[in-house]
Design an enzyme around this catalytic site. Sequence first.
Site, PDB file in Angstrom:
ATOM      1  N   LYS A 140       1.113  -0.898   0.191  1.00 19.37           N
ATOM      2  CA  LYS A 140      -0.044   0.296  -0.299  1.00 19.37           C
ATOM      3  C   LYS A 140       0.801   1.259   0.109  1.00 19.37           C
ATOM      4  O   LYS A 140       1.939   1.405   0.882  1.00 19.37           O
ATOM      5  CB  LYS A 140      -1.205  -0.054   1.616  1.00 19.37           C
ATOM      6  CG  LYS A 140      -1.990   0.959   0.976  1.00 19.37           C
ATOM      7  CD  LYS A 140      -2.653   1.337   2.386  1.00 19.37           C
ATOM      8  CE  LYS A 140      -4.026   2.268   2.209  1.00 19.37           C
ATOM      9  NZ  LYS A 140      -4.750   2.225   3.542  1.00 19.37           N
ATOM     10  N   ASP A 245     -14.547   5.606   8.867  1.00 21.83           N
ATOM     11  CA  ASP A 245     -14.620   5.690   7.736  1.00 21.83           C
ATOM     12  C   ASP A 245     -15.006   4.216   7.696  1.00 21.83           C
ATOM     13  O   ASP A 245     -15.000   3.260   5.886  1.00 21.83           O
ATOM     14  CB  ASP A 245     -13.517   5.931   6.640  1.00 21.83           C
ATOM     15  CG  ASP A 245     -14.492   5.986   4.876  1.00 21.83           C
ATOM     16  OD1 ASP A 245     -15.469   6.004   5.348  1.00 21.83           O
ATOM     17  OD2 ASP A 245     -13.544   6.180   3.861  1.00 21.83           O
TER      18      ASP A 245
END
Length: 493
Positions: A140, A245
């Site tokens: 990532k 989130d």
Amino acid sequence: LFRSKQWYQRRVAITAGMVKFDVRQLRYLSREEFRCLVSLEMGMKNHEIVPSELIASIANLRHGGCYKILRDLVQYKLIRYDHRNGIRGYHLTYAGYDYLALRSFSNQNVVYSIGNRIGVGKESDIYIAASEDGTQYVLKLHRLGRICFRKVKEKRDYLKRRKNASWLYLSRLAAEREFSFLKALHDRGYPVPEPLAWNRHAIVMKLIPGYPLSQVNEITNTAKVYTKLMQLIVRLAQMGLIHGDFNEFNLMIDDKEKITVIDLPQMISTSHENAAYYFDRDVECIRTWFKKRYDFDSDDRPYLSDIICETPVDVEMKASGYTKDIKDDFENLSLNKPKEEMWTDMSDEDSEDSEEEEDIEEEEEIESESEEHQPDSGEEGDKSVKESAVETGKSEEEKENEEKGTEEESEEETEEESEEEINNKSYLPHRDKERQKKSVHQFTVYQKSNLSKDDIKKKVRANEAKKRLKQSRIKKGEKYYIKKKKVPTATLR
């Protein structure tokens, strides 16, 4: 058939603009080129644009040639040449920052090869990586500063007290925070990917065999999955954290309906000012998604006020919203003290409370006694009360007259002045020192003029402002000249 290294480097430089993440050039970079990249990164700690002289001094190459290497790195699009406000120099690009992170992973024997891109977000790109054994991992790369999400400094507290920073530094802070959250939650058995390594803005973690919940159209046990998701939100709150989130794009589900949570850099503490708002938003995201996609609606939902924090992970991770005051309160809790100190603290508090109660009881007894001595009713009681009040009033007036003396005469003189001047003086403090000592901010208000109190106050403030201006100008040394009439002078012929 066998082409030279220079031809391949030029070919890669041409195609670098088309491909955002090209790793083929990484194997051909020399130590000197990486040394120049690292020196540029060190210079960017204090400079937005690093001059070439500073890069050469930090790199300190044996045989020189730093300027030629910088030109080659510009061709590979690992750095960029820029000049602003008369300053010329270089700064790193995301490609050069990627190469530095990948080189450290290769030296640690974590990443050996990189595959395709499997995910793109507003803050990061996700690629498949592999080790020498062939085990697949997830790489990532945080890429903050994209056009779709430029308000990172307003919505995230990465910078804390700082005001300005580069996007590379912000992405590094985001990766560091996410890696720390992943490690803390994975050690406590929370379903998150296992983190393996972190460097700069890159994180390496294990590959999860599953799919994003946003791509799943049917679920066999919707009620079971719904309860699992609500339990995960509650477990986070019990650790003192809120995801912030928690939606279908950040949840992975496999064939056995096992759920894993991803994307954690925006997590906040339950002691945040808007913690209840973010907690309810996470819950409502899941409810609306299940109602929209799976036609499942349920009134069972958790509330933050009903959850008790059992293991405060936000204290260890220093999550956003966890201030120093809360930390001091947590450290001074009686739970962390031995039993003897706990009992001593409790005894001190009880003694203070008992003393306060005794004082209150004594005051109540005195008031009740004074009420008993007063007459119950009738004209006699009223007369006695009036006589006592008159006597006390007279004695007080005599004392005041003796103390003030000449003040009454000055007050009579002021009454003869104009009404507006009197009203103006009533709102001003006493200018004389002797009067200021005797009368402690007790002014008489006259309401004889037709002007309102607001108008009088405005006039008084305007006069005081003029006086302050004059005093300030006198201190500065400015002189005031009076305009005199011109006297005609006789001219001699």
